[in-house]
Design an enzyme around this catalytic site. Sequence first.
Site, PDB file in Angstrom:
ATOM      1  CB  THR A 147      -0.899   0.007   1.252  1.00  0.00           C
ATOM      2  OG1 THR A 147      -1.669  -1.183   1.244  1.00  0.00           O
ATOM      3  CG2 THR A 147      -1.815   1.217   1.295  1.00  0.00           C
ATOM      4  CB  SER A 153      -8.686  -0.082  -3.302  1.00  0.00           C
ATOM      5  OG  SER A 153      -9.166   0.035  -1.983  1.00  0.00           O
ATOM      6  CD  GLU A 434      -4.480 -10.010   3.121  1.00  0.00           C
ATOM      7  OE1 GLU A 434      -4.963 -10.269   1.996  1.00  0.00           O
ATOM      8  OE2 GLU A 434      -3.275 -10.140   3.375  1.00  0.00           O
TER       9      GLU A 434
HETATM   10  C1  FAD Z   1      -3.923  -1.353  10.522  1.00  0.00           C
HETATM   11  C2  FAD Z   1      -3.602  -1.525   9.076  1.00  0.00           C
HETATM   12  C3  FAD Z   1      -2.676  -2.465   8.687  1.00  0.00           C
HETATM   13  C4  FAD Z   1      -2.308  -2.589   7.347  1.00  0.00           C
HETATM   14  N1  FAD Z   1      -1.280  -3.428   7.007  1.00  0.00           N
HETATM   15  C5  FAD Z   1      -0.792  -3.378   5.741  1.00  0.00           C
HETATM   16  C6  FAD Z   1       0.417  -4.057   5.406  1.00  0.00           C
HETATM   17  O1  FAD Z   1       1.061  -4.691   6.257  1.00  0.00           O
HETATM   18  N2  FAD Z   1       0.871  -3.975   4.133  1.00  0.00           N
HETATM   19  C7  FAD Z   1       0.203  -3.270   3.167  1.00  0.00           C
HETATM   20  O2  FAD Z   1       0.659  -3.248   2.030  1.00  0.00           O
HETATM   21  N3  FAD Z   1      -0.953  -2.603   3.454  1.00  0.00           N
HETATM   22  C8  FAD Z   1      -1.452  -2.618   4.714  1.00  0.00           C
HETATM   23  N4  FAD Z   1      -2.592  -1.918   5.035  1.00  0.00           N
HETATM   24  C9  FAD Z   1      -3.264  -1.157   3.991  1.00  0.00           C
HETATM   25  C10 FAD Z   1      -4.624  -1.681   3.614  1.00  0.00           C
HETATM   26  O3  FAD Z   1      -4.493  -2.875   2.885  1.00  0.00           O
HETATM   27  C11 FAD Z   1      -5.350  -0.564   2.840  1.00  0.00           C
HETATM   28  O4  FAD Z   1      -5.713   0.406   3.788  1.00  0.00           O
HETATM   29  C12 FAD Z   1      -6.552  -1.056   2.079  1.00  0.00           C
HETATM   30  O5  FAD Z   1      -6.152  -1.825   0.982  1.00  0.00           O
HETATM   31  C13 FAD Z   1      -7.428   0.098   1.573  1.00  0.00           C
HETATM   32  O6  FAD Z   1      -6.683   1.040   0.890  1.00  0.00           O
HETATM   33  P1  FAD Z   1      -6.820   2.599   1.272  1.00  0.00           P
HETATM   34  O7  FAD Z   1      -6.622   2.729   2.737  1.00  0.00           O
HETATM   35  O8  FAD Z   1      -5.940   3.356   0.391  1.00  0.00           O
HETATM   36  O9  FAD Z   1      -8.340   2.947   1.002  1.00  0.00           O
HETATM   37  P2  FAD Z   1      -8.978   3.446  -0.410  1.00  0.00           P
HETATM   38  O10 FAD Z   1      -8.648   2.484  -1.469  1.00  0.00           O
HETATM   39  O11 FAD Z   1      -8.581   4.872  -0.600  1.00  0.00           O
HETATM   40  O12 FAD Z   1     -10.491   3.355  -0.044  1.00  0.00           O
HETATM   41  C14 FAD Z   1     -11.161   4.392   0.722  1.00  0.00           C
HETATM   42  C15 FAD Z   1     -12.674   4.180   0.612  1.00  0.00           C
HETATM   43  O13 FAD Z   1     -13.068   4.320  -0.752  1.00  0.00           O
HETATM   44  C16 FAD Z   1     -13.837   3.223  -1.158  1.00  0.00           C
HETATM   45  N5  FAD Z   1     -13.508   2.902  -2.558  1.00  0.00           N
HETATM   46  C17 FAD Z   1     -12.283   2.728  -3.108  1.00  0.00           C
HETATM   47  N6  FAD Z   1     -12.399   2.405  -4.406  1.00  0.00           N
HETATM   48  C18 FAD Z   1     -13.718   2.328  -4.672  1.00  0.00           C
HETATM   49  C19 FAD Z   1     -14.491   1.997  -5.824  1.00  0.00           C
HETATM   50  N7  FAD Z   1     -13.917   1.624  -6.968  1.00  0.00           N
HETATM   51  N8  FAD Z   1     -15.829   2.009  -5.704  1.00  0.00           N
HETATM   52  C20 FAD Z   1     -16.436   2.351  -4.548  1.00  0.00           C
HETATM   53  N9  FAD Z   1     -15.762   2.658  -3.432  1.00  0.00           N
HETATM   54  C21 FAD Z   1     -14.431   2.656  -3.489  1.00  0.00           C
HETATM   55  C22 FAD Z   1     -13.452   2.076  -0.237  1.00  0.00           C
HETATM   56  O14 FAD Z   1     -14.548   1.186  -0.070  1.00  0.00           O
HETATM   57  C23 FAD Z   1     -13.128   2.794   1.063  1.00  0.00           C
HETATM   58  O15 FAD Z   1     -14.291   2.919   1.828  1.00  0.00           O
HETATM   59  C24 FAD Z   1      -2.967  -1.802   6.371  1.00  0.00           C
HETATM   60  C25 FAD Z   1      -3.950  -0.890   6.761  1.00  0.00           C
HETATM   61  C26 FAD Z   1      -4.228  -0.714   8.087  1.00  0.00           C
HETATM   62  C27 FAD Z   1      -5.195   0.368   8.471  1.00  0.00           C
END
Ligand code: FAD
Length: 650
Positions: A147, A153, A434
């Site tokens: 990430t 995502s 995940e």
């Molecule tokens: C405690 C914690 C541990 C983690 N550990 C790791 C790790 O070890 N390694 C790692 O690589 N990552 C890690 N992550 C990252 C995690 O996998 C991401 O936070 C997750 O994939 C979501 O990405 P984002 O936070 O950028 O949210 P975004 O992708 O920005 O999403 C934000 C919101 O927008 C919505 N959204 C996004 N796209 C769409 C769409 N096409 N249509 C409708 N709605 C949409 C989503 O539903 C969500 O509600 C961790 C996160 C946390 C908080």
Amino acid sequence: MTDTATRPDVPAAADPRLGDALKVALDGPYHALRQKARDSLTRDEILRDPTLSMEEARAWTLTALQHLSSKGYGNTGFVLPDRAADPAAVVTGFEALAHGDLSLVIKAGVQYGLWGGAIEGLGTDEQIARWMPDIVTATHLGCFAMTEMGHGSDVANIETTLTYDPATDEIVVDSPTASATKTYIGNAARHGTSAAVFGQLWVDGTCHGVHCVVVPFRQVVKGKGVDLPGCTSGDNGHKGGLLGVDNGTLRFDHVRVPRANLLSRYGGVADDGTYSSEISSAGKRFFTMLGTLVRGRVCVGAGAAIAGRRALSIATRYALRRRQFPNPDGDGEVVLLDYLWHQRRLLPGIAKAYAFGFANNDLIELLAKSKAEPVDDDFQRSLESRAAGLKAAQSRWANDVVQVCREACGGAGFISENQLTLLRTDVDIFATFEGDNTVLMQLVARGLLTGYRETWTGLDRRETVTKTADMVARMVLERTAGRGAVDALVARARRVSNEAGVLDRGWQVLMFDERERHVLESLARRYQQAMRMPKGARFAAINELQDHLLTLARVHTDRLVLGSFVAGIEACEDQSAKRILNTLCDLYVIDNLEADRAWFTDHNFMTQARSKSLTKTLNHLCAELRPDALALVEGLGVPAEWLGSAMLED
Ligand SMILES: Cc1cc2nc3c(=O)[nH]c(=O)nc-3n(C[C@H](O)[C@H](O)[C@H](O)COP(=O)(O)OP(=O)(O)OC[C@H]3O[C@@H](n4cnc5c(N)ncnc54)[C@H](O)[C@@H]3O)c2cc1C
């Protein structure tokens, strides 16, 4: 500790045989493995004091992980040079740990499942031999750095670059923009020393898409972590849960690592400096690489379900001892679980916990098969879709049910020593990491549409309906174990659907099938029209279908879960357990249909009278299961001594 004078009374022990028989049935083919995993842990090893500060929680979690590793926990099921992976052992080991502190299970998941999983899934045999032995013993702590601040995502568009430099035979790892900073990465803030870093691989001016490279980023000097040159780590600080996991950021400024650090199972740079891969399409390669990481998603879904089971075990046991208000019939005060609404709050949750348990068993079986023998693309797609749907469904459910359980325990539920508040904050993020649930559900729905888009092109409405019916028939054939029994039930229900009662299993399965068929069929039609829109109008047209896509994913997953439940009952050999499981399955179905009753009546699948009868049936089923409530939670398999809830201790 709660004042003992105000302690509620203790429920009579349930029939111990029934609880055990339910546990064996729910564990299914993995009973021995799960029991072994549960037996290998003790309460003190996995439960943390919920009042620890972030610093204390991090220290406790690291010590607990190292202790478990010294006992050989990390050796269970993970690949080693002389041993193949055993995914069922990994998932059941993860589940066992999820009965305790969720920071510990996630810290272990990051170390073995993500950091180790990247090497196991994406590395060559030599790379596995080089890194895995120190990963499973937790002597080489690491991160899974996918990430970024700009892309979570949408992983395909991450910005980190991995550029091959033929002059030095090295990979140059760089974060070209602020938004390329890796963030939320487990083990990055404090304890990790290396990371599996994902980025766009550039060789000789061509981008080959997302690949992964092992980058040492920190060394420990006199017990303190110091960033290596070019690497900058940061700390995400205090979080809304999982305080024991040190999540942080990572930035790279032209950091050089040997070419041998590029994980090259699916594509790499040869000695002559050229890129080669057995998978020619960059898109297919990307999805194949992500597909190897599916085990993590299976674990997170299963872990969320265990958190839900734990909350239900606490709240139900409390509801069996806590009394409020005098009984108007003059027989003392009423025990909470005798109230209809208390039963309606907890018992459908228990039924769903069983449903998910059987669905997970089937999922583990598919996962194990995919590792044990060559499987085709359809099989792999169906495994990934099932894992995504179940992860989203279970983590959504876990969040809801933990809150219900917290409220069901009144003020006591809000006191930290009773465990529910910690569980609630910790399980929250399971809905996002995940794979964000909303994004995963779209993936499930799109998967159902994929491959049929071309089939629909040029078809009229009638032909589309026929094709979609064929597709649903094929999906029904995908049912896992117990398929024959389910199909026979459905065939009979089709003949008698107007007269069948709401507790007729065939009718129930038919309703789940018909709902999915209808939602898919109407979506397919709308999608076909949207895809015909000219450029400029396409996003709006497809975006209008998003709620429909999410409904399809939900009802599809519901159908798979019910299929697994029915098959699980078929496989149960203990007759008393089987009887209870049948009632639980009725409760799962009726609760589900009742929540969607407007849809069923709007679409003429149910008369008003039948729809109304669902609520009455729901109440009856709860009353029927009430006397066995303790056995039901014993069957969920959470050892009573692991609940760690002060209000339940005498
Ligand atoms: C405690 C914690 C541990 C983690 N550990 C790791 C790790 O070890 N390694 C790692 O690589 N990552 C890690 N992550 C990252 C995690 O996998 C991401 O936070 C997750 O994939 C979501 O990405 P984002 O936070 O950028 O949210 P975004 O992708 O920005 O999403 C934000 C919101 O927008 C919505 N959204 C996004 N796209 C769409 C769409 N096409 N249509 C409708 N709605 C949409 C989503 O539903 C969500 O509600 C961790 C996160 C946390 C908080």
